[in-house]
Design a protein around this motif. Structure first.
Motif, short mmCIF file in Angstrom:
data_model
loop_
_atom_site.label_atom_id
_atom_site.label_comp_id
_atom_site.label_asym_id
_atom_site.label_seq_id
_atom_site.Cartn_x
_atom_site.Cartn_y
_atom_site.Cartn_z
N UNK A 63 0.75 -1.26 -0.10
CA UNK A 63 0.01 0.13 0.03
C UNK A 63 0.75 1.21 0.40
N UNK A 64 0.36 2.16 -0.90
CA UNK A 64 1.17 3.43 -0.84
C UNK A 64 0.38 4.89 0.24
N UNK A 65 0.42 6.09 0.40
CA UNK A 65 0.12 6.15 1.56
C UNK A 65 -0.91 7.14 -0.05
N UNK A 66 -2.42 7.95 0.45
CA UNK A 66 -3.33 8.58 0.05
C UNK A 66 -3.03 9.34 1.16
N UNK A 67 -3.75 10.82 0.27
CA UNK A 67 -4.19 12.24 1.18
C UNK A 67 -4.94 12.14 2.16
N UNK A 68 -4.38 12.36 4.00
CA UNK A 68 -5.94 12.57 4.34
C UNK A 68 -7.27 12.97 3.85
N UNK A 69 -7.01 14.07 2.84
CA UNK A 69 -7.85 14.91 2.00
C UNK A 69 -8.91 14.19 1.41
N UNK A 70 -8.62 13.08 1.22
CA UNK A 70 -9.01 12.26 -0.67
C UNK A 70 -9.69 10.88 0.56
N UNK A 71 -9.94 11.28 1.56
CA UNK A 71 -10.38 9.96 2.75
C UNK A 71 -11.54 10.51 3.65
N UNK A 72 -12.48 9.76 3.67
CA UNK A 72 -14.17 9.99 4.61
C UNK A 72 -14.08 9.31 5.80
N UNK A 73 -14.06 9.57 6.71
CA UNK A 73 -14.88 8.48 7.96
C UNK A 73 -15.89 7.88 7.51
N UNK A 74 -16.12 6.55 8.28
CA UNK A 74 -17.71 5.82 7.90
C UNK A 74 -17.88 5.59 9.16
N UNK A 75 -19.22 5.95 9.41
CA UNK A 75 -19.54 5.60 10.55
C UNK A 75 -20.09 4.46 10.81
N UNK A 76 -19.85 4.13 12.23
CA UNK A 76 -19.65 2.30 12.41
C UNK A 76 -21.37 1.92 12.07
N UNK A 77 -21.90 3.35 12.58
CA UNK A 77 -24.01 3.06 12.77
C UNK A 77 -24.14 2.75 11.36
N UNK A 78 -24.28 3.41 10.80
CA UNK A 78 -24.96 3.76 9.59
C UNK A 78 -24.31 2.99 8.00
N UNK A 79 -23.22 3.21 8.62
CA UNK A 79 -22.42 2.67 7.20
C UNK A 79 -21.73 3.61 5.74
N UNK A 80 -22.02 4.96 5.82
CA UNK A 80 -22.25 5.99 5.14
C UNK A 80 -20.77 6.96 5.80
N UNK A 81 -20.43 7.79 5.31
CA UNK A 81 -19.04 8.61 5.07
C UNK A 81 -19.69 9.82 6.13
N UNK A 82 -19.51 10.08 6.46
CA UNK A 82 -19.40 11.05 7.53
C UNK A 82 -18.27 11.95 8.08
N UNK A 83 -18.34 12.85 8.49
CA UNK A 83 -17.80 14.07 9.04
C UNK A 83 -16.78 14.08 10.59
N UNK A 84 -16.19 14.66 10.95
CA UNK A 84 -16.10 13.94 12.77
C UNK A 84 -15.76 15.96 12.97
#
Length: 104
Positions: A63-84
């Motif tokens: 695996x190679x690194x990816x910039x943080x701005x290109x990643x979004x956290x997945x909500x453990x409850x709903x499985x959708x992307x969310x802001x923190x």
């Protein structure tokens, strides 16, 4: 140095770039470069010389690194992307999902 919303062990989705839509677990975060290594995403082929651990050598996928701005956290409850978000609950600073308002 920026405050990073993503930590090791989080499940994230790639929201931009060649690997858009891919999901995986964050293995490591590089705070200085604002990059993260995500399991199974952004694989590159690396040529390795023969060594004691790998006497054969050859081509290895890693695996190679990816910039943080290109990643979004997945909500453990709903499985959708969310802001923190961060707030103080019961005298402790905690991360929470902005979509479900649940502690991460």
């Amino acid at each position: 140095m920026m405050k990073l919303k993503i930590k090791s062990g989080d499940t994230v989705r790639v929201i931009a770039g060649d690997h858009k839509g891919s999901e995986g677990k964050v293995l490591r975060v590089d705070r200085e470069k604002n990059k993260a290594i995500v399991e199974g995403v952004n694989l590159v082929k690396k040529h390795e010389k023969p060594s004691a651990q790998n006497p054969q050598g050859g081509i290895v996928e890693k695996e190679a690194p990816i910039h943080i701005s290109n990643l979004s956290l997945i909500d453990p409850k709903s499985g959708e992307t969310t802001r923190v978000g961060y707030e103080e609950r019961d005298g402790k600073k905690v991360r929470f999902s902005k979509k479900s308002n649940e502690v991460i």
